[in-house]
Design an enzyme around this catalytic site. Structure first.
Site, PDB file in Angstrom:
ATOM      1  N   LEU A   1       0.885  -1.167   0.000  1.00 46.19           N
ATOM      2  CA  LEU A   1       0.000   0.000   0.000  1.00 46.19           C
ATOM      3  C   LEU A   1       0.918   1.212   0.000  1.00 46.19           C
ATOM      4  O   LEU A   1       2.025   1.163   0.571  1.00 46.19           O
ATOM      5  CB  LEU A   1      -0.870   0.018   1.263  1.00 46.19           C
ATOM      6  N   ASP A   2       0.462   2.308  -0.606  1.00 49.54           N
ATOM      7  CA  ASP A   2       1.257   3.538  -0.586  1.00 49.54           C
ATOM      8  C   ASP A   2       1.464   3.980   0.857  1.00 49.54           C
ATOM      9  O   ASP A   2       0.686   3.616   1.750  1.00 49.54           O
ATOM     10  CB  ASP A   2       0.524   4.656  -1.348  1.00 49.54           C
ATOM     11  N   ARG A   3       2.473   4.819   1.042  1.00 46.47           N
ATOM     12  CA  ARG A   3       2.820   5.330   2.378  1.00 46.47           C
ATOM     13  C   ARG A   3       1.603   5.962   3.082  1.00 46.47           C
ATOM     14  O   ARG A   3       1.386   5.777   4.272  1.00 46.47           O
ATOM     15  CB  ARG A   3       3.897   6.392   2.172  1.00 46.47           C
TER      16      ARG A   3
ATOM     17  N   LYS B   1      -5.225   5.730  -7.393  1.00 46.45           N
ATOM     18  CA  LYS B   1      -4.955   7.177  -7.508  1.00 46.45           C
ATOM     19  C   LYS B   1      -4.828   7.596  -8.969  1.00 46.45           C
ATOM     20  O   LYS B   1      -5.351   8.640  -9.366  1.00 46.45           O
ATOM     21  CB  LYS B   1      -3.663   7.515  -6.761  1.00 46.45           C
TER      22      LYS B   1
END
Ligand code: URA
Length: 243
Positions: free
Chosen positions: A105-107, A191
Site C-alpha cells: 500500500l502507498d505510504r 490514484k
C-alpha cells in the site's frame, strides 16, 4: 529452520501473548524432548525438538500469516534504512525472519496489509492472473459520474493498457466515499485511475482481501495472526467479478 526461543514458539503456535506463554512455562506444563522446561529463554529447533503442552505435541506451522491495520506514514517494505516499515510494527513475539508484505500500500494509504513468510501464497494472491479482489474505501474530490463508473466497470486504461474491470459503489454521497474493488494491483492504480478522470483521491483505505475483511477490532498499527480458515478466505473470490 532456525532455532527460536521456546516462549516465542509457544506464543506463535498457540496464539498466546508472550506473558501467557511464560505463565504456562512457569506452571510446568511444557516439555521439550520429554523434559519439563520452565525457562522461556531456552532455544529450540521447531523441526527437530518435540515440544509438548500438557503432554500434547505442539504443531508449529511452517508459515505465518498476519493481518496488519496499516496506519498512514508507514512504508510497505520489510526493511528500510530510514523509515519505519509494516514489518517493524509486528510485535517481537510473533515476528519471524523472512516476513514481508504480500502486496504494497502507498505510504499514505491505510488498512489491511497481509504479512507472511510464505512466498508461494503471496504469489497466488498477487499474480495478475489470479484475480483475487482487493476492496478499498476511497474518498474522492467529487462524485463519480455514471459515464465514469461505466468506464471503470468496462476496464480502465492506464499506460495505454486496458485493465481488468473495476467496480465502484457509492457509500456516502456527502463525503464522496466509494467502495472500489480491484482485481489486480497496478502501481498506484486507484490514484492514477481517478486522477485520469480529474477526480483526485483524498483518502484510501483497504478494507478487504479476497473474502477476508480487516478486523474492526484492530486499531491502526495493530496486527494479529490469522487462523487457517481466514487464510483460505483471502483466496476466495466470490464477488461480482467471479468467473
Ligand atoms: N491504489 C493506489 O493508488 N494506492 C494504494 O496504496 C493501493 C491501490
Amino acid at each position: 529452520m532456525e532455532r527460536i526461543r521456546i516462549d516465542k514458539m509457544l506464543s506463535q503456535a498457540m496464539m498466546l501473548s508472550r506473558t501467557d506463554a511464560k505463565k504456562i512455562l512457569r506452571e510446568g506444563s511444557v516439555s521439550v524432548n520429554g523434559n519439563i522446561c520452565k525457562n522461556g529463554d531456552m532455544k529450540v529447533d521447531p523441526n527437530a525438538d518435540v515440544v509438548c503442552v500438557n503432554g500434547k505435541q505442539l504443531i508449529y506451522d511452517k508459515y505465518i500469516y498476519i493481518m496488519l491495520h496499516k496506519p498512514s506514514g508507514i512504508v510497505s517494505a520489510s526493511r528500510d534504512s530510514k523509515e519505519k516499515t509494516v514489518v517493524d510494527l509486528v510485535p517481537s513475539e510473533i515476528r519471524r525472519k523472512g516476513l514481508f508484505p504480500a502486496g504494497r500500500l502507498d505510504r499514505d494509504t491505510t488498512g489491511f496489509v497481509l504479512l507472511t513468510d510464505d512466498g508461494d501464497f503471496a504469489h497466488r494472491i498477487l499474480a495478475p492472473g489470479k484475480h483475487v479482489p482487493k476492496t478499498y474505501h476511497v474518498t474522492l474530490t467529487r462524485a463519480v459520474t455514471a459515464t465514469e463508473a461505466d468506464e471503470l466497470a468496462d476496464g480502465p486504461t492506464l499506460d495505454e493498457e486496458k485493465l481488468l474491470p473495476v467496480s465502484t459503489q457509492l457509500l456516502n454521497d456527502d463525503t464522496h466515499l466509494y467502495s472500489v474493488i480491484l482485481m489486480e494491483g497496478r502501481y498506484h492504480q486507484i490514484k492514477r485511475m481517478f486522477a485520469k478522470q480529474g477526480n483526485p483521491v483524498l483518502a484510501l483505505h483497504r478494507v478487504k482481501m479476497g473474502n477476508l475483511e480487516l478486523d474492526p477490532a484492530l486499531q491502526p498499527g495493530e496486527c494479529r495472526l490469522l487462523t487457517p480458515q481466514e487464510v483460505k478466505m483471502i483466496e476466495q473470490r466470490n464477488c461480482l467479478f467471479d468467473e
